[in-house]
Design a protein around this motif. Structure first.
Motif, PDB file in Angstrom:
ATOM      1  N   ILE A 161     -26.763 -49.533 -24.004  1.00 11.85           N
ATOM      2  CA  ILE A 161     -28.147 -49.325 -23.535  1.00 11.85           C
ATOM      3  C   ILE A 161     -29.040 -49.040 -24.746  1.00 11.85           C
ATOM      4  CG2 ILE A 161     -29.584 -47.624 -22.311  1.00 11.85           C
ATOM      5  CD1 ILE A 161     -27.417 -47.449 -20.183  1.00 11.85           C
ATOM      6  N   PRO A 162     -30.265 -49.623 -24.813  1.00 12.92           N
ATOM      7  CA  PRO A 162     -30.993 -50.285 -23.730  1.00 12.92           C
ATOM      8  C   PRO A 162     -30.758 -51.802 -23.688  1.00 12.92           C
ATOM      9  CG  PRO A 162     -32.465 -49.946 -25.587  1.00 12.92           C
ATOM     10  CD  PRO A 162     -31.152 -49.327 -25.964  1.00 12.92           C
ATOM     11  N   ARG A 203     -32.601 -55.095 -22.760  1.00 12.49           N
ATOM     12  CA  ARG A 203     -33.989 -55.534 -22.592  1.00 12.49           C
ATOM     13  C   ARG A 203     -34.100 -56.800 -21.734  1.00 12.49           C
ATOM     14  NH1 ARG A 203     -37.593 -51.505 -24.137  1.00 12.49           N
ATOM     15  NH2 ARG A 203     -36.834 -50.492 -26.030  1.00 12.49           N
ATOM     16  N   GLU A 222     -34.485 -54.466 -18.496  1.00 12.37           N
ATOM     17  CA  GLU A 222     -35.925 -54.219 -18.380  1.00 12.37           C
ATOM     18  C   GLU A 222     -36.666 -55.460 -17.903  1.00 12.37           C
ATOM     19  OE1 GLU A 222     -39.749 -52.920 -21.180  1.00 12.37           O
ATOM     20  OE2 GLU A 222     -37.871 -53.556 -22.131  1.00 12.37           O
ATOM     21  N   SER A 240     -38.899 -50.238 -16.191  1.00 16.36           N
ATOM     22  CA  SER A 240     -37.756 -49.397 -16.551  1.00 16.36           C
ATOM     23  C   SER A 240     -36.677 -49.525 -15.491  1.00 16.36           C
ATOM     24  CB  SER A 240     -38.182 -47.938 -16.669  1.00 16.36           C
ATOM     25  OG  SER A 240     -39.214 -47.774 -17.613  1.00 16.36           O
ATOM     26  N   MET A 253     -32.368 -49.466 -18.967  1.00 12.24           N
ATOM     27  CA  MET A 253     -33.423 -49.376 -19.985  1.00 12.24           C
ATOM     28  C   MET A 253     -34.308 -48.219 -19.569  1.00 12.24           C
ATOM     29  SD  MET A 253     -36.152 -49.639 -21.893  1.00 12.24           S
ATOM     30  CE  MET A 253     -37.438 -49.931 -20.686  1.00 12.24           C
TER      31      MET A 253
END
Length: 320
Positions: free
Chosen positions: A87-88, A90, A104, A284, A288
């Motif tokens: 993580i994150p 995207r 995301e 979000s 993410m």
């Protein structure tokens, strides 16, 4: 272990014109990954090594990035633990054996806008600039190209791609480099994708010219970037941030962007899609955890928090 990531790519590249730059790719990648400032690389590689092996993987890339096999509950738990150490996330979503990585960006939505306008990808050599974790490369792989090469300086995103490639085995490769590090030629790619990159460039025409030098004659550029409404004289240069992004330089109108390409010698310049980015497409998630588009927009005006027009993206198709 890192060199093993590229073995299948080197074999494929040897049978294409990309073989003319593989020595540079290899040297640049080795230098990048030996940089001591990549402090989290051991952690991410450790997570990669925790990914469980599994047999008889079914790879479905037409309707998403979907992987299936008879994975046990224990293996599934190990898989999720490993992926969460990366993580994150995207770009996505990725479906790893029913472990859904809800990234995301709903990148599948952009792909659906792009898909009707794709050139022929079968048996072609493809370059994806700023490819992130390779989501779009994996979608391209469904078209059976000869070779897919991705350029992405973020090392974490590279490891995320290799985590999917461990199971998908497309033969594609991502290199942890800035596009500017690549030699400007020879022309060895049939199709070049540059998506979400141009507005981060201080010299956007140099970026486009660099692409042109890597494209084969009659090759196709698919360019996706932030734009604003206006005519051939319209371009937004944010004084500070744009939607909380620091490194945004030029947001041209579609007519101005088309003029840039024409002045550089591109042919058949066509805008095939213009769409506003919605909070359903970028937000979000559990994968993410930082702020995303809903926090970057003024809910009262619909503009960015800085007072700029909201994110609008165009897809431009052009030929060399």
């Amino acid at each position: 272990m890192l060199e093993s990531f590229y073995a299948a790519f080197w074999q494929r590249a040897a049978k294409t014109d990309v073989s003319q730059i593989t020595s540079q790719l290899r040297a640049l990648t080795q230098a990048r990954l030996s940089d001591p400032r990549q402090g989290d690389l051991p952690k991410w590689l450790g997570a990669y090594q925790q990914l469980p092996d599994t047999q008889d993987v079914r790879v479905m890339l037409d309707d998403g990035v979907i992987l299936r096999s008879d994975m046990s509950a224990e293996q599934s738990e190990l898989l999720q633990q490993a992926l969460r150490q990366m993580i994150p996330w995207r770009k996505g979503p990725f479906d790893f054996f029913n472990v859904l990585v809800d990234a995301e960006w709903r990148s599948d939505q952009k792909w659906q806008r792009l898909k009707p306008h794709l050139p022929e990808l079968t048996d072609k050599t493809i370059l994806d600039i700023g490819c992130g974790n390779g989501y779009y490369m994996l979608r391209m792989a469904a078209h059976d190209p000869r070779l897919i090469c991705g350029i992405e300086p973020g090392v974490l995103q590279n490891i995320q791609f290799w985590s999917a490639e461990k199971y998908a085995e497309t033969g594609a490769a991502v290199f942890p480099l800035k596009f500017e590090a690549l030699p400007a030629g020879p022309p060895c790619f049939d199709v070049v994708f540059s998506m979400g990159v141009l507005y981060h460039r201080k010299s956007p025409l140099e970026h486009l010219e660099h692409i042109q030098k890597l494209l084969r004659k009659n090759g196709t550029l698919l360019l996706e970037t932030l734009v604003v409404e206006g005519d051939e004289t319209t371009c937004l240069i944010p004084q500070g941030r744009y939607a909380q992004m620091r490194n945004v330089w030029f947001l041209p109108s579609v007519p101005m962007l088309s003029l840039w390409l024409q002045r550089l010698g591109f042919k058949n310049v066509e805008c095939v899609d213009v769409s506003y980015t919605t909070v359903e497409e970028q937000r979000s998630t559990d994968w993410m955890l930082f702020h995303s588009l809903p926090e970057f927009l003024d809910q009262k005006t619909g503009k960015t928090m800085e007072g700029h027009p909201p994110p609008m993206r165009a897809i431009i198709k052009a030929c060399k």
